[in-house]
Scaffold this motif. Structure first.
Motif, PDB file in Angstrom:
ATOM      1  N   ALA A  72       0.844  -1.206   0.000  1.00  0.00           N
ATOM      2  CA  ALA A  72       0.000   0.000   0.000  1.00  0.00           C
ATOM      3  C   ALA A  72       0.876   1.252   0.000  1.00  0.00           C
ATOM      4  N   VAL A  73       1.911   1.250   0.802  1.00  0.00           N
ATOM      5  CA  VAL A  73       2.832   2.402   0.835  1.00  0.00           C
ATOM      6  C   VAL A  73       3.562   2.534  -0.499  1.00  0.00           C
ATOM      7  N   MET A  74       4.051   1.392  -1.042  1.00  0.00           N
ATOM      8  CA  MET A  74       4.756   1.408  -2.338  1.00  0.00           C
ATOM      9  C   MET A  74       3.907   2.045  -3.426  1.00  0.00           C
ATOM     10  N   LEU A  75       2.594   1.804  -3.367  1.00  0.00           N
ATOM     11  CA  LEU A  75       1.694   2.288  -4.421  1.00  0.00           C
ATOM     12  C   LEU A  75       1.061   3.633  -4.062  1.00  0.00           C
ATOM     13  N   GLY A  76       1.502   4.240  -2.973  1.00  0.00           N
ATOM     14  CA  GLY A  76       1.048   5.576  -2.597  1.00  0.00           C
ATOM     15  C   GLY A  76      -0.302   5.617  -1.909  1.00  0.00           C
ATOM     16  N   LEU A  77      -0.835   4.438  -1.547  1.00  0.00           N
ATOM     17  CA  LEU A  77      -2.169   4.402  -0.938  1.00  0.00           C
ATOM     18  C   LEU A  77      -2.170   4.867   0.510  1.00  0.00           C
ATOM     19  N   ASP A  78      -0.985   4.958   1.110  1.00  0.00           N
ATOM     20  CA  ASP A  78      -0.923   5.442   2.499  1.00  0.00           C
ATOM     21  C   ASP A  78      -1.389   6.892   2.579  1.00  0.00           C
ATOM     22  N   LYS A  79      -1.307   7.615   1.465  1.00  0.00           N
ATOM     23  CA  LYS A  79      -1.709   9.028   1.472  1.00  0.00           C
ATOM     24  C   LYS A  79      -3.225   9.187   1.432  1.00  0.00           C
ATOM     25  N   THR A  80      -3.907   8.227   0.840  1.00  0.00           N
ATOM     26  CA  THR A  80      -5.346   8.381   0.616  1.00  0.00           C
ATOM     27  C   THR A  80      -6.192   7.348   1.355  1.00  0.00           C
ATOM     28  N   GLY A  81      -5.579   6.225   1.694  1.00  0.00           N
ATOM     29  CA  GLY A  81      -6.306   5.157   2.376  1.00  0.00           C
ATOM     30  C   GLY A  81      -6.547   3.961   1.473  1.00  0.00           C
ATOM     31  N   PHE A  82      -6.958   2.881   2.080  1.00  0.00           N
ATOM     32  CA  PHE A  82      -7.158   1.630   1.336  1.00  0.00           C
ATOM     33  C   PHE A  82      -7.981   0.674   2.176  1.00  0.00           C
ATOM     34  N   ARG A  83      -8.337  -0.446   1.563  1.00  0.00           N
ATOM     35  CA  ARG A  83      -9.074  -1.505   2.284  1.00  0.00           C
ATOM     36  C   ARG A  83      -8.373  -2.831   2.013  1.00  0.00           C
ATOM     37  N   ILE A  84      -8.288  -3.686   3.026  1.00  0.00           N
ATOM     38  CA  ILE A  84      -7.837  -5.050   2.779  1.00  0.00           C
ATOM     39  C   ILE A  84      -8.967  -6.004   3.157  1.00  0.00           C
ATOM     40  N   VAL A  85      -9.082  -7.091   2.371  1.00  0.00           N
ATOM     41  CA  VAL A  85     -10.168  -8.060   2.521  1.00  0.00           C
ATOM     42  C   VAL A  85      -9.585  -9.447   2.294  1.00  0.00           C
ATOM     43  N   SER A  86     -10.061 -10.429   3.069  1.00  0.00           N
ATOM     44  CA  SER A  86      -9.732 -11.820   2.768  1.00  0.00           C
ATOM     45  C   SER A  86     -11.021 -12.627   2.788  1.00  0.00           C
ATOM     46  N   ASN A  87     -11.498 -12.997   1.606  1.00  0.00           N
ATOM     47  CA  ASN A  87     -12.740 -13.760   1.510  1.00  0.00           C
ATOM     48  C   ASN A  87     -12.498 -15.193   1.955  1.00  0.00           C
ATOM     49  N   CYS A  88     -13.495 -15.776   2.625  1.00  0.00           N
ATOM     50  CA  CYS A  88     -13.348 -17.140   3.135  1.00  0.00           C
ATOM     51  C   CYS A  88     -14.641 -17.917   2.913  1.00  0.00           C
ATOM     52  N   GLY A  89     -14.532 -19.032   2.197  1.00  0.00           N
ATOM     53  CA  GLY A  89     -15.653 -19.950   2.047  1.00  0.00           C
ATOM     54  C   GLY A  89     -16.760 -19.440   1.146  1.00  0.00           C
ATOM     55  N   GLU A  90     -17.860 -20.196   1.155  1.00  0.00           N
ATOM     56  CA  GLU A  90     -18.949 -19.945   0.213  1.00  0.00           C
ATOM     57  C   GLU A  90     -19.632 -18.602   0.455  1.00  0.00           C
ATOM     58  N   ASP A  91     -20.033 -18.339   1.702  1.00  0.00           N
ATOM     59  CA  ASP A  91     -20.704 -17.065   1.984  1.00  0.00           C
ATOM     60  C   ASP A  91     -19.765 -15.883   1.780  1.00  0.00           C
ATOM     61  N   GLY A  92     -18.482 -16.105   2.012  1.00  0.00           N
ATOM     62  CA  GLY A  92     -17.490 -15.055   1.762  1.00  0.00           C
ATOM     63  C   GLY A  92     -17.161 -14.883   0.296  1.00  0.00           C
ATOM     64  N   ARG A  93     -17.732 -15.775  -0.545  1.00  0.00           N
ATOM     65  CA  ARG A  93     -17.532 -15.760  -2.006  1.00  0.00           C
ATOM     66  C   ARG A  93     -16.063 -15.882  -2.400  1.00  0.00           C
ATOM     67  N   GLN A  94     -15.376 -16.737  -1.678  1.00  0.00           N
ATOM     68  CA  GLN A  94     -13.987 -17.015  -2.055  1.00  0.00           C
ATOM     69  C   GLN A  94     -13.993 -17.882  -3.305  1.00  0.00           C
ATOM     70  N   SER A  95     -13.370 -17.393  -4.370  1.00  0.00           N
ATOM     71  CA  SER A  95     -13.382 -18.146  -5.632  1.00  0.00           C
ATOM     72  C   SER A  95     -12.071 -18.893  -5.870  1.00  0.00           C
ATOM     73  N   VAL A  96     -10.976 -18.418  -5.306  1.00  0.00           N
ATOM     74  CA  VAL A  96      -9.691 -19.118  -5.446  1.00  0.00           C
ATOM     75  C   VAL A  96      -9.295 -19.645  -4.068  1.00  0.00           C
ATOM     76  N   LYS A  97      -9.184 -20.957  -3.979  1.00  0.00           N
ATOM     77  CA  LYS A  97      -8.966 -21.598  -2.669  1.00  0.00           C
ATOM     78  C   LYS A  97      -7.478 -21.643  -2.311  1.00  0.00           C
ATOM     79  N   HIS A  98      -6.889 -20.472  -2.307  1.00  0.00           N
ATOM     80  CA  HIS A  98      -5.500 -20.289  -1.843  1.00  0.00           C
ATOM     81  C   HIS A  98      -5.524 -18.976  -1.075  1.00  0.00           C
ATOM     82  N   LEU A  99      -5.175 -19.027   0.193  1.00  0.00           N
ATOM     83  CA  LEU A  99      -5.255 -17.844   1.053  1.00  0.00           C
ATOM     84  C   LEU A  99      -4.698 -16.603   0.357  1.00  0.00           C
ATOM     85  N   HIS A 100      -5.466 -15.524   0.382  1.00  0.00           N
ATOM     86  CA  HIS A 100      -4.982 -14.272  -0.213  1.00  0.00           C
ATOM     87  C   HIS A 100      -5.648 -13.078   0.449  1.00  0.00           C
ATOM     88  N   ILE A 101      -4.941 -11.957   0.381  1.00  0.00           N
ATOM     89  CA  ILE A 101      -5.479 -10.684   0.851  1.00  0.00           C
ATOM     90  C   ILE A 101      -5.673  -9.789  -0.363  1.00  0.00           C
TER      91      ILE A 101
END
Ligand code: AMP
Length: 114
Positions: A72-101
């Protein structure tokens, strides 16, 4: 894992636009961005999601989260803000079953998270 898309990306078998890489994690741009900046941060070792016991190495999880912040800092998002999300399982709509943020930013994001 043989058939996992993100494992294939980690092994260099599927091309991707890398943002950051070290021995434990890889960050690359999402192929279908949902914000002007949309990066995925993944551990190189396969684990399905946050519930997968193989993911529960505290040092790796901390490094994954720290890397998301550093990207986020590398891409300059620290100046404006950002969101991180990690979807999990069916209700979380995780489509790729490899942990990711997901790291999302570059515009004012939706107030709703669901
Ligand atoms: P999730 O739905 O949380 O499992 O997120 C998986 C994400 O992976 C989605 O946002 C996809 O657009 C993204 N994705 C799938 N295949 C690729 C790929 N080959 N390169 C980059 N991102 C991908």
């Amino acid at each position: 894992m043989e058939d996992c898309i993100f494992c294939k990306i980690v092994r260099g078998e599927i091309p991707t636009k890398k943002v950051y890489e070290d021995e434990r994690v890889l960050a690359f741009y999402d192929v279908a961005p949902q914000a002007p900046v949309h990066v995925l941060i993944v551990p190189k070792a396969h684990s399905q999601d946050l519930l997968d016991s193989r993911a529960l190495d505290d040092a790796l999880l901390a490094h994954l989260l720290r890397t998301a912040a550093e990207v986020a800092v590398m891409l300059g998002l620290d100046k404006t803000g950002f969101r991180i999300v990690s979807n999990c399982g069916e209700d979380g709509r995780q489509s790729v079953k490899h942990l990711h943020i997901h790291l999302l930013g570059g515009q004012k994001l939706s107030e709703r998270m669901s």
